[in-house]
Design a protein around this motif. Sequence first.
Motif, PDB file in Angstrom:
ATOM      1  N   LEU A   1       0.825  -1.206   0.000  1.00 43.56           N
ATOM      2  CA  LEU A   1       0.000   0.000   0.000  1.00 43.56           C
ATOM      3  C   LEU A   1       0.862   1.258   0.000  1.00 43.56           C
TER       4      LEU A   1
ATOM      5  N   TYR B   1      -6.650  -2.064   4.887  1.00 42.68           N
ATOM      6  CA  TYR B   1      -6.826  -0.753   4.254  1.00 42.68           C
ATOM      7  C   TYR B   1      -7.154   0.322   5.289  1.00 42.68           C
TER       8      TYR B   1
ATOM      9  N   TYR C   1      -6.909   4.411   4.874  1.00 41.65           N
ATOM     10  CA  TYR C   1      -8.083   4.529   4.004  1.00 41.65           C
ATOM     11  C   TYR C   1      -9.314   4.652   4.884  1.00 41.65           C
TER      12      TYR C   1
ATOM     13  N   ARG D   1       0.901   4.141  -2.809  1.00 41.88           N
ATOM     14  CA  ARG D   1       0.761   5.550  -2.412  1.00 41.88           C
ATOM     15  C   ARG D   1       1.904   6.378  -2.991  1.00 41.88           C
TER      16      ARG D   1
END
Length: 160
Positions: free
Chosen positions: A104, A134, A139, A108
């Motif tokens: 992740l 997440y 998120y 990003r």
Amino acid sequence: MSNTLQARIAGPEDFPRLIAMVRDFYVEDEILYQSGLVEPGLRSLLENASHGAVLLLSSEDVTEAGYITLGWCFSVEQGGRFVLLDELYLTPAVRGRGWGRQALALARDWAAGEGAAVIRLEVNHHNARAKRLYLAAGYRDDERDILTLPLTSAGRGLHP
């Protein structure tokens, strides 16, 4: 054994190894695999950087750890162009190493480097483990449902 995940942008030559992982991901996440949609879509992403990118994930000791597909979208609410994190897959052999968080972060960093201000993603309702990952990564659940209207006969089988 290295615990650092690395990413490189995939190209058309990576299609055979990617499509094998895509098939595995679709089976595991209960997504209907339609070769007539998925394969041209993946090829288009690999061949045209204006559509986004596929990040191939690896480490010093693991050559195929997984992949991330990232696509460009547009939303007035999001201020214009944003990135859709379309697919994130880690092979079963590398799970539990903290690489989901690292993947992740790599997504990003790619999106920020390309000028995106927002990344959005979808998560299937049955995949609580992914949703926890997440949310822990920052998120937020916008408490909205994704609705789909297929406009072609090929797209009518998007969801079982």
